[in-house]
Write an enzyme that holds these catalytic residues in place. Structure first.
Site, PDB file in Angstrom:
ATOM      1  N   CYS A 106       0.821  -1.315   0.153  1.00 28.71           N
ATOM      2  CA  CYS A 106      -0.245  -0.208   0.079  1.00 28.71           C
ATOM      3  C   CYS A 106       0.948   1.300   0.069  1.00 28.71           C
ATOM      4  O   CYS A 106       1.474   1.694  -1.017  1.00 28.71           O
ATOM      5  CB  CYS A 106      -0.854  -0.057   1.325  1.00 28.71           C
ATOM      6  N   HIS A 203      -3.669  -5.280   0.747  1.00 24.81           N
ATOM      7  CA  HIS A 203      -3.286  -5.513   1.948  1.00 24.81           C
ATOM      8  C   HIS A 203      -3.403  -6.903   2.532  1.00 24.81           C
ATOM      9  O   HIS A 203      -4.352  -7.571   3.090  1.00 24.81           O
ATOM     10  CB  HIS A 203      -4.108  -4.769   3.197  1.00 24.81           C
ATOM     11  N   GLU A 205      -2.136  -8.617   4.619  1.00 26.05           N
ATOM     12  CA  GLU A 205      -1.781  -8.747   5.996  1.00 26.05           C
ATOM     13  C   GLU A 205      -2.979  -8.774   6.720  1.00 26.05           C
ATOM     14  O   GLU A 205      -3.214  -9.091   7.844  1.00 26.05           O
ATOM     15  CB  GLU A 205      -0.717  -7.952   6.646  1.00 26.05           C
TER      16      GLU A 205
END
Length: 260
Positions: A106, A203, A205
């Site tokens: 990002c 993202h 994660e």
């Protein structure tokens, strides 16, 4: 891979470029925690976390001792240059010159685009919730994509969903960088520079639970409109990141970060 494979073997640095609100961090951990959970393999790995938006970035000779640098997301504007970001970009430029592996997520993806000579700016619309990412033929040319995973004759087999939340995008590609995946919202969802930088706009994660909590928190605190929150929650429920999506991206990122 250009970097000496023995340089910093098993040692990784996470450069955290933004903070989470306290209620979210207390429940889900900070960005460093999330990336360790996503990428760490065995007990023989060392993961160090540096909060570069709060204080000086580690010196070049410190960062050079890591096998790979991981740049996190941030709520900061990637096209602006507060002092901490100027210093970070200088450190990253040094890492590029020594051909050190860098993974940018990002904001990290965007700031690396600037380091490499590209440009970033505001997206036409806020993007929140999962997005479907389609790989390009160049995806299958990358060293960190194993031939046994898929085939360039079936690019749809490597289509995946990933969580997103951003208002900035890469608006002009760096010279010598290559887009290897796009979406219907952003041309540059995943890019590479030579063999030592991999950047993702999304993202990987995030979990669905965290994404939902983030949407709700931002709505409650006025950083998302009702319409943006509704659209993000609709994507979260109608177009989810499946376990298959998560594992597919995780194994690619682990292979890139660790070189094996």
């Amino acid at each position: 891979m250009a970097q000496d494979p023995h340089k910093g073997a098993g040692r990784y640095a996470i450069l955290v470029t933004g903070n989470l609100a306290a209620p979210l961090a207390e429940k889900y951990g900070n960005y460093g925690d999330m990336f360790i959970k996503l990428l760490k393999g065995g007990h023989d790995e060392t993961w160090d976390v540096y909060f570069v938006f709060e204080k000086d970035s580690p010196a070049d000779d410190v960062l050079a001792n890591y096998e790979c640098l991981v740049l996190t997301g941030s709520s900061a504007d990637s096209f602006k240059d507060p002092e901490w970001n100027q210093q970070l970009k200088a450190r990253l430029a040094s890492a590029v010159r020594r051909q050190q592996r860098i993974l940018g997520i990002c904001y990290g993806h965007q700031v690396m685009a600037r380091v490499l000579g590209g440009e970033t700016g505001r997206a036409s619309l806020f993007e929140g919730g999962p997005r479907t990412i389609n790989v390009t033929p160049a995806f299958f040319d990358q060293w960190f994509v194993k031939p046994t995973w898929s085939s360039r004759d079936r690019p749809e087999s490597w289509k995946f969903n990933v969580h997103e939340t951003h208002t900035d995008i890469v608006t002009s590609m760096p010279p010598d960088a290559t887009v290897i995946a796009s979406s219907d919202k952003a041309h540059c969802e995943v890019m590479v520079f030579k063999d030592h930088f991999l950047g993702l706009q999304g993202h990987p994660e995030f979990t669905a639970e965290f994404q939902g909590a983030l949407i709700d928190y931002r709505l409650q605190h006025g950083t998302l409109t009702d319409e943006q929150a509704q659209e993000s929650n609709k994507a979260l429920h109608d177009n989810p990141v499946t376990e298959t999506d998560f594992l597919k991206v995780q194994k690619m990122l682990k292979y890139f970060v660790k070189g094996h």
